[in-house]
Design a protein around this motif. Structure first.
Motif, PDB file in Angstrom:
ATOM      1  N   GLU A 161      60.028   3.006  46.577  1.00 21.00           N
ATOM      2  CA  GLU A 161      59.599   4.094  45.690  1.00 21.00           C
ATOM      3  C   GLU A 161      60.166   3.906  44.285  1.00 21.00           C
ATOM      4  OE1 GLU A 161      59.798   8.975  45.346  1.00 21.00           O
ATOM      5  OE2 GLU A 161      60.726   7.943  47.046  1.00 21.00           O
ATOM      6  N   TYR A 187      54.173   4.603  39.335  1.00 20.87           N
ATOM      7  CA  TYR A 187      54.431   5.621  40.343  1.00 20.87           C
ATOM      8  C   TYR A 187      53.127   6.081  41.004  1.00 20.87           C
ATOM      9  CZ  TYR A 187      56.396   9.648  42.713  1.00 20.87           C
ATOM     10  OH  TYR A 187      56.787  10.541  43.680  1.00 20.87           O
ATOM     11  N   LYS A 231      52.155   6.007  44.897  1.00 20.25           N
ATOM     12  CA  LYS A 231      51.765   7.237  45.563  1.00 20.25           C
ATOM     13  C   LYS A 231      50.415   7.079  46.265  1.00 20.25           C
ATOM     14  CE  LYS A 231      51.000  12.162  44.691  1.00 20.25           C
ATOM     15  NZ  LYS A 231      50.938  13.224  43.645  1.00 20.25           N
TER      16      LYS A 231
END
Length: 500
Positions: free
Chosen positions: A428, A444, A448
């Motif tokens: 992450e 990001y 996701k």
């Protein structure tokens, strides 16, 4: 006096248990009414007779009955005209004498049970004599534990009625058994010819869990090995329980023996109750559940009270002790599936402790022998080496098995469980803020999007299958209740290919 009666005991004159008159009376009953054989509570085989002539006569009777022929002393006559041993008993007239008084028809079931019981006693005498001879023989390396295991195996065979050593199967009997498996697969909808895993996608790939197969399920920590094998064990036992309640005799389920060397019996039970009540296992452990949730658990516990799932959580078992316990469960509860969690926590005989590779070889070989001896599938969990973590592609392969040479060689099937979301979650990136550059936001967002596509997606990689093709099976994994299930029809993740 027959040859058997003259040579029927040790030198001190004690005779082996036998009743020649009962054998003759039973044969007479069969020759008078061939239907007697169909009504026996215990199947009688030729080797159960003590007198060799009676063995040959009964064997010929069975052969002729298989051909739908009527068996009488007259139809038997051509097969025994040149029989020297029968001539000592009076020749062909002996066959007629068997049916002379017809006393056997008064109690054929009792006669057959006595013949069977005496055959088991003779086999027990043989086992006992062998045990004494082996225990007194110190000419080679003394291995008391191995002798104890051999004794347990021999006694198990006697208890199962397998008098004497197992003989080679004729192609006819083997093909008959194969046809039975095929018929079971047809009746189950064309997916299962063995025991069910409870997962349709997996059943379609492997055809169910087959008797005498050793299946290795391996994966890195956190992949869900124990969860998957617990689900399979429960599904198989639950199917058997439901079929029994519905009066279905030919079930694709089975009683299960679960040897848990890592977790306690109550921990495994908690997992199963969590799955069935659909309550988070973490919430159960911490007691954070409502009254309604507790009522769900209570109902699930009552429904599964008779579940034929037997958990042995004895720690540090040796392979010999495990085989002994499995035989007892087979004898007492007729289990049809064995699960071992996990292989590396088992211990060998002690002779190979200085060489772990040899010890693992002994363990995997012992598990395969157990599968063949009890004629049940055995699923054993196994660890993977850390080499997986060093690669860009984390999908396991056969070379990742610890001590892979022996495990891979002995296994009929090797499965790997792989969850990509486990590794993606660990990557992450930084959570973006308003002051961050667009590239941080984009990175990001890509992470996701990938997590949304693969979260809860698990792959079972069939890396080896002795009786079929290899490949992958995709499933859904619900981490909160540690449950694996089939993907819903039309789920786009079934064909998703991550580029991360």
């Amino acid at each position: 006096m027959t040859p058997s009666e003259q040579n029927n005991g040790p030198s001190e004159g004690r005779k082996l248990p036998a009743n020649i008159e009962a054998e003759a009376a039973f044969l007479g009953a069969v020759l008078i009414d061939n239907r007697v054989i169909e009504e026996l509570p215990t199947p009688i085989r030729p080797e159960h007779f003590f007198e060799p002539v009676h063995q040959r006569v009964y064997e010929r009777i069975l052969t002729l009955l298989d051909r739908n022929a009527v068996v009488t002393p007259v139809t038997l006559k051509p097969y025994f005209e040149a029989d020297e041993a029968l001539r000592e008993l009076g020749g062909i007239t002996y066959l007629a004498k068997l049916t002379a008084d017809g006393q056997g028809l008064l109690a054929p079931r009792e006669l057959s049970e006595q013949i069977y019981d005496l055959a088991l006693l003779r086999e027990l005498v043989t086992v006992g004599r062998t045990l004494v001879e082996d225990a007194l023989d110190t000419s080679e390396d003394v291995a008391p534990m191995q002798q104890i295991e051999d004794a347990e195996a021999a006694l198990f065979k006697v208890a199962e009625g397998a008098a004497g050593q197992k003989e080679a199967s004729s192609f006819g009997s083997a093909s008959h058994k194969a046809l039975g498996m095929i018929e079971l697969a047809i009746n189950s909808g064309g997916n299962i010819s063995g025991k069910t895993t409870g997962l349709t996608s997996l059943n379609q790939k492997i055809g169910g869990l087959h008797d005498s197969d050793l299946i290795i399920l391996a994966g890195r920590p956190g992949m869900g090995k124990t969860s998957l094998v617990t689900n399979i064990a429960f599904n198989c036992a639950d199917r058997f329980l439901r079929d029994q309640r519905d009066g279905i005799e030919e079930s694709v389920g089975a009683g299960v023996a679960f040897f848990s060397l890592e977790m306690s019996a109550d921990q495994l039970a908690t997992r199963i109750l969590s799955e069935q009540a659909e309550i988070s296992s973490e919430a159960l452990r911490m007691g954070k559940i409502s009254r309604d949730d507790f009522q769900k658990l209570s109902f699930a516990s009552q429904r599964l009270a008779d579940l034929p799932l037997y958990i042995d959580d004895t720690p540090a078992l040796t392979i010999a002790a495990l085989r002994t316990r499995a035989r007892r469960l087979k004898r007492k509860h007729n289990i049809g599936l064995i699960v071992v969690d996990y292989l590396q926590l088992l211990q060998g005989s002690g002779r190979a402790q200085d060489n772990r590779v040899n010890e693992i070889s002994e363990i995997s070989r012992g598990l395969k022998t157990l599968a063949k001896e009890l004629e049940v599938p055995v699923i054993a969990l196994s660890q993977l080496s850390r080499a997986v973590e060093q690669r860009e592609d984390k999908t396991p392969m056969l070379s990742d098995l610890r001590e892979s040479g022996s495990i891979e060689q002995d296994a009929d099937m090797v499965w790997f469980i792989y969850r990509e979301d486990y590794y993606v979650a660990s990557k992450e990136p930084k959570f973006p803020t308003e002051t961050d550059e667009q590239s941080v936001h984009d990175e990001y967002q890509r992470w996701k999007d990938t997590m949304e596509n693969i979260y809860g997606l698990a792959e079972l990689v069939v890396a080896k299958q002795r009786h079929g093709s290899t490949g992958k099976v995709r499933m859904k994994f619900e981490a909160k209740i540690t449950k694996f299930s089939d993907l819903a029809e039309g789920d786009p993740r079934a064909n998703y290919d991550s580029s991360l």
